[in-house]
Every structure is written in C-alpha cells, then in structure tokens.
Write a protein that holds these residues in place. Structure first.
Motif, mmCIF file in Angstrom:
data_model
loop_
_atom_site.group_PDB
_atom_site.id
_atom_site.type_symbol
_atom_site.label_atom_id
_atom_site.label_comp_id
_atom_site.label_asym_id
_atom_site.label_seq_id
_atom_site.Cartn_x
_atom_site.Cartn_y
_atom_site.Cartn_z
ATOM 1 N N TYR A 52 0.878 -1.046 0.011
ATOM 2 C CA TYR A 52 0.240 0.028 0.036
ATOM 3 C C TYR A 52 0.952 1.235 0.237
ATOM 4 N N ILE A 53 0.216 2.531 -0.511
ATOM 5 C CA ILE A 53 0.766 3.682 0.016
ATOM 6 C C ILE A 53 -0.184 4.479 0.757
ATOM 7 N N ASP A 54 0.308 5.254 1.256
ATOM 8 C CA ASP A 54 -0.312 6.150 2.451
ATOM 9 C C ASP A 54 -0.851 7.531 2.017
ATOM 10 N N TYR A 55 -1.447 8.199 2.754
ATOM 11 C CA TYR A 55 -2.319 9.254 1.941
ATOM 12 C C TYR A 55 -1.388 10.550 1.907
ATOM 13 N N SER A 56 -0.137 10.508 2.360
ATOM 14 C CA SER A 56 0.880 11.429 2.097
ATOM 15 C C SER A 56 1.576 11.191 0.946
ATOM 16 N N GLY A 57 1.592 9.894 0.369
ATOM 17 C CA GLY A 57 2.491 9.575 -0.592
ATOM 18 C C GLY A 57 3.917 9.216 -0.194
ATOM 19 N N SER A 58 4.126 9.323 0.891
ATOM 20 C CA SER A 58 5.709 9.444 1.407
ATOM 21 C C SER A 58 6.078 8.151 2.070
ATOM 22 N N SER A 59 4.797 7.229 1.984
ATOM 23 C CA SER A 59 5.102 5.984 2.902
ATOM 24 C C SER A 59 4.430 4.809 2.292
ATOM 25 N N THR A 60 5.231 3.869 2.074
ATOM 26 C CA THR A 60 4.801 2.728 1.107
ATOM 27 C C THR A 60 5.166 1.467 2.038
ATOM 28 N N TYR A 62 5.384 -2.790 1.314
ATOM 29 C CA TYR A 62 5.496 -3.856 0.254
ATOM 30 C C TYR A 62 5.640 -5.437 1.041
ATOM 31 N N SER A 63 4.758 -6.284 0.535
ATOM 32 C CA SER A 63 5.092 -7.444 0.900
ATOM 33 C C SER A 63 6.406 -7.993 0.880
ATOM 34 N N PRO A 64 6.912 -8.642 1.945
ATOM 35 C CA PRO A 64 8.481 -8.990 1.786
ATOM 36 C C PRO A 64 8.844 -10.175 0.512
ATOM 37 N N SER A 65 7.692 -10.664 0.251
ATOM 38 C CA SER A 65 7.736 -11.796 -0.682
ATOM 39 C C SER A 65 7.910 -11.109 -2.184
ATOM 40 N N LEU A 66 7.496 -10.032 -2.348
ATOM 41 C CA LEU A 66 7.340 -9.191 -3.573
ATOM 42 C C LEU A 66 7.938 -7.801 -3.689
ATOM 43 N N LYS A 67 8.649 -7.660 -2.489
ATOM 44 C CA LYS A 67 9.436 -6.280 -2.427
ATOM 45 C C LYS A 67 10.441 -6.007 -3.233
ATOM 46 N N SER A 68 11.144 -6.875 -3.928
ATOM 47 C CA SER A 68 12.118 -6.813 -4.939
ATOM 48 C C SER A 68 11.867 -6.644 -6.309
ATOM 49 N N ARG A 69 10.084 -6.680 -6.822
ATOM 50 C CA ARG A 69 9.667 -6.630 -7.912
ATOM 51 C C ARG A 69 8.782 -5.797 -7.951
ATOM 52 N N ILE A 70 8.139 -4.908 -7.013
ATOM 53 C CA ILE A 70 6.992 -4.020 -6.932
ATOM 54 C C ILE A 70 7.227 -2.682 -6.421
ATOM 55 N N SER A 71 6.462 -1.742 -6.936
ATOM 56 C CA SER A 71 6.498 -0.627 -6.664
ATOM 57 C C SER A 71 4.936 -0.070 -6.693
ATOM 58 N N ILE A 72 4.570 0.878 -5.763
ATOM 59 C CA ILE A 72 3.307 1.617 -5.836
ATOM 60 C C ILE A 72 3.478 2.904 -5.774
ATOM 61 N N SER A 73 2.753 3.736 -6.714
ATOM 62 C CA SER A 73 2.909 5.156 -6.794
ATOM 63 C C SER A 73 1.551 5.736 -7.079
ATOM 64 N N ARG A 74 1.251 7.151 -7.129
ATOM 65 C CA ARG A 74 0.320 7.540 -6.955
ATOM 66 C C ARG A 74 0.329 8.835 -8.048
ATOM 67 N N ASP A 75 -0.772 9.423 -8.438
ATOM 68 C CA ASP A 75 -0.957 10.608 -9.444
ATOM 69 C C ASP A 75 -2.204 11.281 -8.802
ATOM 70 N N THR A 76 -1.914 12.302 -7.921
ATOM 71 C CA THR A 76 -2.818 13.056 -7.252
ATOM 72 C C THR A 76 -3.582 13.995 -8.191
#
Length: 118
Positions: A52-60, A62-76
C-alpha cells in the motif's frame, strides 16, 4: 462512498512489466489517514497482500515476498494509484484488487484478471 476501479492489460508477457491503475472516485487519495493498496488472488488460492501507499504518498509498504519486484505510486492530479510488478511469471497470474482503508471504512474494487503468459 469511495469507489475504486482497476484497469490494465489482462494479458502480460514475462518480459513485460505488469502495470495496473486504480482510479478512485467519491474520495481523495490525499485524505488524511487513508491508505491505498493492492491484494491479489491466484486461481485456487487465497488472498495475498501486495502492498500500500499512504495518504501523504511518502510511505509505502510492500509484501516481503514481492518487495524486490513491485512498486506502488500515485498521481494526485488524476486521483489514481498504480501497481507495477517487474519480471512477472505465470505464478503472478491472479485477480488483482485495489482497495482503501481509513476512518471512513474499507472499500475494494471489483477486481481485474491478469494472466502472465508468453
């Protein structure tokens, strides 16, 4: 009431990046103390938390098993958040759901099927 809608390709090749977008309506992704995330359900298996990504966009997170392959970003400006999963394998085939959680409750999109195949 917050509504979420997933969008993205239904078929992805292992050489590509799996990219999904969640469009939010009825609420803002910058609302304080709200969190915006992804889960998935592979065929015949249970739900798996992705991150997940939080409401500020500054904190994410990631599942440890997927962390090396994923990213979550946002477009406000579009009130959207995006999941990117690199180097997908057939094991990443699943129904992917976006969701939100906060003081106003927990909401989920209807889900979108993604198949990873060459």
């Amino acid at each position: 009431q917050v509504q979420l809608q997933e969008s993205g390709p239904g078929l992805v090749k292992p050489s590509q990046t799996l990219s999904l977008t969640c469009t939010v309506s009825g609420g803002s992704i910058t609302t304080d103390y709200h969190y915006w995330g992804w889960i998935r359900q592979p065929p015949g298996k249970g739900l798996e938390w992705i991150g997940y990504i939080d409401y500020s966009g500054s904190s994410t997170y990631y599942s440890p098993s997927l962390k090396s392959r994923i990213s979550i970003s946002r477009d406000t400006s579009k009130n959207q958040f995006t999941l990117q999963l690199r180097s997908p394998t057939p094991e990443d085939t699943a129904v992917y759901y976006c969701g939100s959680g906060g003081l106003g409750g927990i909401y989920w999109g209807q889900g979108t099927q993604v198949t990873v195949s060459s």
